[in-house]
Enzyme design. Structure first.
Site, PDB file in Angstrom:
ATOM      1  CD  GLU A  27      -3.111  -0.206   0.036  1.00  0.00           C
ATOM      2  OE1 GLU A  27      -3.118   0.151  -1.148  1.00  0.00           O
ATOM      3  OE2 GLU A  27      -3.778  -1.165   0.475  1.00  0.00           O
ATOM      4  CG  ASP A  30       0.675   2.879  -6.594  1.00  0.00           C
ATOM      5  OD1 ASP A  30       0.821   3.694  -5.659  1.00  0.00           O
ATOM      6  OD2 ASP A  30      -0.403   2.758  -7.228  1.00  0.00           O
ATOM      7  N   GLY A 114     -17.505   4.731  -4.978  1.00  0.00           N
ATOM      8  CA  GLY A 114     -16.701   5.505  -4.039  1.00  0.00           C
ATOM      9  C   GLY A 114     -16.411   4.743  -2.759  1.00  0.00           C
ATOM     10  N   GLY A 116     -14.008   2.426  -2.102  1.00  0.00           N
ATOM     11  CA  GLY A 116     -12.662   1.919  -1.859  1.00  0.00           C
ATOM     12  C   GLY A 116     -12.296   0.683  -2.658  1.00  0.00           C
ATOM     13  CB  SER A 118     -10.499   0.569  -7.880  1.00  0.00           C
ATOM     14  OG  SER A 118      -9.362   0.857  -7.137  1.00  0.00           O
ATOM     15  CB  SER A 119     -16.347   2.503  -8.112  1.00  0.00           C
ATOM     16  OG  SER A 119     -16.104   3.660  -7.330  1.00  0.00           O
ATOM     17  CG  ASP A 160      -6.429   2.004  -7.608  1.00  0.00           C
ATOM     18  OD1 ASP A 160      -5.778   1.186  -6.929  1.00  0.00           O
ATOM     19  OD2 ASP A 160      -6.784   3.112  -7.187  1.00  0.00           O
TER      20      ASP A 160
HETATM   21  C1  GLA Z   1      -5.085   4.722  -4.330  1.00  0.00           C
HETATM   22  C2  GLA Z   1      -4.272   5.037  -5.591  1.00  0.00           C
HETATM   23  C3  GLA Z   1      -3.278   3.915  -5.893  1.00  0.00           C
HETATM   24  C4  GLA Z   1      -2.439   3.564  -4.668  1.00  0.00           C
HETATM   25  C5  GLA Z   1      -3.328   3.384  -3.437  1.00  0.00           C
HETATM   26  C6  GLA Z   1      -2.514   3.210  -2.177  1.00  0.00           C
HETATM   27  O1  GLA Z   1      -5.905   3.615  -4.549  1.00  0.00           O
HETATM   28  O2  GLA Z   1      -5.122   5.215  -6.699  1.00  0.00           O
HETATM   29  O3  GLA Z   1      -2.469   4.276  -6.994  1.00  0.00           O
HETATM   30  O4  GLA Z   1      -1.451   4.524  -4.446  1.00  0.00           O
HETATM   31  O5  GLA Z   1      -4.215   4.469  -3.239  1.00  0.00           O
HETATM   32  O6  GLA Z   1      -1.763   2.043  -2.238  1.00  0.00           O
END
Ligand code: GLA
Length: 356
Positions: A27, A30, A114, A116, A118-119, A160
């Site tokens: 986490e 990236d 929204g 968490g 990644s919608s 994501d």
């Molecule tokens: C969000 C960002 C990702 C990543 C995460 C944390 O989802 O879009 O690129 O940095 O936070 O790991």
């Protein structure tokens, strides 16, 4: 004869499907070219419609309002000014893909919007494919990452969008965010993954996220790329205690991703679970992206039989917790939980007029 306003590529009926993702571990790594281990999940966003005309016009089954976006970005300016807010993602994808024809259709999703998972990445990837984006999953993810940044102003990493574009059924994805290689990592047959919504909206996430990214890059000015720092001892040169903690999270998290992959390969859910807990502790104490609500939820989950490990997933500051569990684990009814499985990445079907 083509219908009025049907441009090149017009008339084709499309159905584009893109999954959401949950990140198992890795986490906030990236954005410094580190390691992440997300998986695409069996909850998706689908865009159906017919290509043609010179605007993208999509209505959403779940969210109010309609996205109406001319395919010429000069007609609307910056994506961040488009209304309703979800249409900003559509606009930003249009600006990236620059389709030859528009699209009229509908968006529907089985993802919490929204929430968490990644919608927004799933929406971007589905819209890009529906508009005729051509290229490998990595190029699709890169275009959609740029779209996310344009739409939200948040300097996000690639995780994501790449998880949604490149998902593999039954596997998580080990992504090296520096060289952008993606290696499928099979989940052990007895591993169960659950996502639990904390109910805490991720407010301020954008500015706090950007601040963390800036802090990590500030440390890299002193110690070089964090992905190449092998031990937290090498961070002694960073005078600022807060910045040292931020960097320590990244260095230790990259090591935890490697250890987690090894634990999965060995089928060792106890080890894997302990690494999730260590990740949460580091996100809480060193990166400081957790909240008391997330901490309490992790603690509660860890007290339940069958739960091997749990941690916040995604950007933090609210949102969801991911937990690794044994088969048959039962969670209390008052938890807002979704059991998820690793799923294939995005795909599109096109039907040309006259074809069967
Ligand atoms: C969000 C960002 C990702 C990543 C995460 C944390 O989802 O879009 O690129 O940095 O936070 O790991």
């Amino acid at each position: 004869m083509a219908g009025a306003g049907v441009g090149r590529g017009g008339g084709v009926e499309v159905e584009a499907v893109a999954p959401g993702r949950v990140n198992l571990i890795g986490e906030h790594t990236d954005t410094t070219g580190g390691l992440v281990l997300p998986m695409a999940i069996d909850r998706v966003t689908t865009v159906t419609g017919r290509r043609g005309g010179d605007e993208v016009r999509l209505r959403s089954v779940e969210v109010a309002g309609e996205a109406v976006v001319p395919i010429d970005p000069a007609a609307w300016g910056a994506p961040s000014t488009v209304e309703p807010p979800w249409a900003r993602y559509v606009a930003a994808v249009v600006a990236e893909v620059r389709p030859a024809a528009g699209l009229v259709g509908e968006v529907r999703t089985s993802l919490p919007v929204g929430g968490g998972l990644s919608s927004s990445a799933a929406l971007e990837v589905a819209v890009a494919l529906a508009l005729g984006f051509e290229g490998p999953p990595l190029a699709l993810a890169q275009a959609c990452r740029r779209a996310e940044q344009r739409a939200s102003g948040v300097p996000c990493g690639i995780m994501d969008q790449l998880a949604s574009a490149a998902g593999v059924q039954g596997s998580a994805l080990l992504v090296d965010c520096h060289d952008l290689t993606v290696v499928p990592v099979a989940l052990p047959a007895e591993a169960r993954v659950v996502v639990v919504d904390s109910g805490q909206a991720r407010e301020l996430a954008g500015s706090a996220y950007a601040e963390r990214v800036a802090q990590l890059h500030a440390v890299e000015e002193v110690v070089g790329p964090l992905r190449l720092v092998a031990s937290p001892d090498e961070l002694a040169r960073v005078d600022d205690r807060v910045l040292r903690g931020r960097a320590r999270h990244v260095v230790t998290e990259n090591a935890r991703v490697r250890a987690f992959v090894a634990a999965l390969a060995a089928g060792d859910l106890a080890d894997a679970g302990a690494l999730l807990v260590a990740s949460h502790t580091s996100l809480r104490d060193d990166l400081e992206v957790s909240t008391p609500v997330l901490d309490a939820l992790v603690e509660r989950l860890l007290g339940l039989p069958g739960v091997r490990g749990a941690r916040l997933t995604g950007a933090g500051f609210g949102g969801c917790v991911v937990a690794l569990c044994d088969p048959g684990t039962e969670l209390p009814d008052d938890l807002d939980a979704w059991w998820v499985s690793p799923a294939a990445g995005a795909h599109v079907e096109e039907r040309r007029p006259g074809s069967t």
